[in-house]
Write a protein that holds these residues in place. Structure first.
Motif, PDB file in Angstrom:
ATOM      1  N   THR A  22       2.877  -3.493  -7.788  1.00  0.00           N
ATOM      2  CA  THR A  22       4.059  -2.867  -8.384  1.00  0.00           C
ATOM      3  C   THR A  22       3.695  -1.908  -9.516  1.00  0.00           C
ATOM      4  O   THR A  22       4.538  -1.148  -9.976  1.00  0.00           O
ATOM      5  CB  THR A  22       5.042  -3.926  -8.932  1.00  0.00           C
ATOM      6  N   ASP A  29      -1.772  -6.229  -8.742  1.00  0.00           N
ATOM      7  CA  ASP A  29      -0.319  -6.144  -8.797  1.00  0.00           C
ATOM      8  C   ASP A  29       0.086  -4.775  -8.251  1.00  0.00           C
ATOM      9  O   ASP A  29      -0.011  -3.763  -8.942  1.00  0.00           O
ATOM     10  CB  ASP A  29       0.160  -6.323 -10.239  1.00  0.00           C
ATOM     11  N   SER A  79       2.119  -9.226  -4.302  1.00  0.00           N
ATOM     12  CA  SER A  79       1.647  -8.913  -5.648  1.00  0.00           C
ATOM     13  C   SER A  79       1.587 -10.175  -6.483  1.00  0.00           C
ATOM     14  O   SER A  79       2.223 -11.181  -6.171  1.00  0.00           O
ATOM     15  CB  SER A  79       2.572  -7.890  -6.324  1.00  0.00           C
ATOM     16  N   PRO A 121       6.092  -1.444  -2.803  1.00  0.00           N
ATOM     17  CA  PRO A 121       4.788  -1.827  -3.352  1.00  0.00           C
ATOM     18  C   PRO A 121       4.092  -2.880  -2.494  1.00  0.00           C
ATOM     19  O   PRO A 121       4.680  -3.896  -2.128  1.00  0.00           O
ATOM     20  CB  PRO A 121       5.140  -2.385  -4.731  1.00  0.00           C
ATOM     21  N   CYS A 154       2.003   1.742  -4.015  1.00  0.00           N
ATOM     22  CA  CYS A 154       2.052   1.079  -5.323  1.00  0.00           C
ATOM     23  C   CYS A 154       3.420   1.361  -5.959  1.00  0.00           C
ATOM     24  O   CYS A 154       4.315   1.919  -5.321  1.00  0.00           O
ATOM     25  CB  CYS A 154       0.919   1.592  -6.213  1.00  0.00           C
ATOM     26  N   GLY A 155       3.583   0.988  -7.214  1.00  0.00           N
ATOM     27  CA  GLY A 155       4.837   1.232  -7.902  1.00  0.00           C
ATOM     28  C   GLY A 155       5.209   2.697  -7.892  1.00  0.00           C
ATOM     29  O   GLY A 155       6.370   3.067  -7.708  1.00  0.00           O
TER      30      GLY A 155
END
Length: 317
Positions: free
Chosen positions: A213, A211, A308, A259, A271-272
């Protein structure tokens, strides 16, 4: 002491080797039955079975230790103790109580944190700074027995499940002679577990999906905690549809963007917060390789956005 050893994966092999080298009489080795593996799905014995047979030790692979005949055969061994390391089967009270000094288990965490099936992976995935190996007196509950002996060790920012598992296997193996000697002379006083338990549930394939995010530090821990098996994964569009790629090693680096966006030709991914750089990857049907080598034959252009998971995978806390 007259012992049985119960274990299945490579993690358990150093413990069996240590018990034999220490002069104990290992009269029986129990392991999970051979499983179909490889392209030909050939029945393949476990690492513990292979190692035990090279030593000439008798090996038993019952489908279930809950069966009456398996329990009775275990009783007839007339054991002082049974040493259990990642055996992979639930042991009934009749089995746990059969040896004179009971059954002992080597567990890969600092109990009661990470009781259950995947303690090494979960500790890395959760960002734990340390873990440990403990020998506990087995009880009917899941990893609930009192602890006889314990050794702590740190988790490095570069540890994977494989590297941490290897260290823990050898450190844990060294605990067995001390634990058995203390138990035999009556000097070992098992200590009850204290604190709120956490559970290391089995890793699911869906949970292994990355993921993007999440913060980069969490994504990195997720990748390392699942390396090499089952392998954290992401999808990218190939010539004939989505290709699932495993990420086996990564590092947190500076970078920003949406992201999942590929930020450069070195496979840095936003990424987040912050970004990670993928260092080691594996495509379907291929051997693991560096990201640099993969990109020579399988381009992932800068600016590509990797999807994601819709349900963010998280370590159980």
């Amino acid at each position: 002491m007259r012992l049985a050893f119960m274990g299945t994966p490579a993690f358990a092999v150093p413990s069996l080797a240590e018990l034999v080298a220490s002069g104990h009489e290992v009269v029986a080795v129990y392991s999970q039955p051979p499983k179909p593996r490889g392209r030909g799905m050939k029945l393949t014995p476990s690492p513990v079975q292979v190692f035990a047979e090279t030593l000439g030790l008798p090996v038993f692979t019952p489908e279930s230790m809950k069966a009456a005949e398996a329990i009775e055969a275990f009783r007839r061994l007339d054991l002082d103790a049974a040493c259990v390391v990642a055996y992979g089967q639930i042991l009934k009270p009749e089995v746990l109580e059969a040896p004179r000094l009971g059954c002992l288990n080597l567990h890969g965490s600092l109990l009661p944190r990470w009781r259950g099936a995947a303690p090494i992976q979960r500790a890395i995935m959760a960002g734990d700074a340390e873990t440990g190996v403990q020998i506990m007196q087995m009880s009917a509950g899941l990893d609930e027995g009192p602890v006889l002996l314990s050794e702590r060790l740190g988790i490095s920012p570069r540890d994977t499940a494989a590297s941490l598992s290897e260290r823990m296997a050898h450190i844990g193996a060294g605990l067995w002679p001390r634990a058995l000697a203390a138990l035999e002379r009556g000097g070992g006083q098992p200590v009850e577990q204290v604190g709120e338990p956490t559970y290391a549930k089995k890793i699911t394939p869906a949970e292994a999906r990355i993921d993007w995010t999440r913060p980069a530090a969490e994504v990195d821990a997720h990748i390392r905690g699942l390396s090499p098996f089952p392998g954290a994964w992401f999808e990218v569009e190939g010539e004939v549809g989505p290709v699932r790629i495993k990420a086996l090693m990564s590092a947190v680096v500076e970078g920003s963007g949406a992201p999942g966006k590929v930020l450069d030709e070195a496979l840095t991914i936003a990424c987040g917060t912050d970004a990670i750089r993928l260092e080691r990857v594996q495509r379907p049907g291929k051997a693991a390789q560096s990201a640099e080598d993969m990109l020579r034959g399988f381009a992932i252009p800068t600016g590509t956005t990797l999807p994601s998971s819709s349900e963010p995978p998280r370590g159980e806390r």
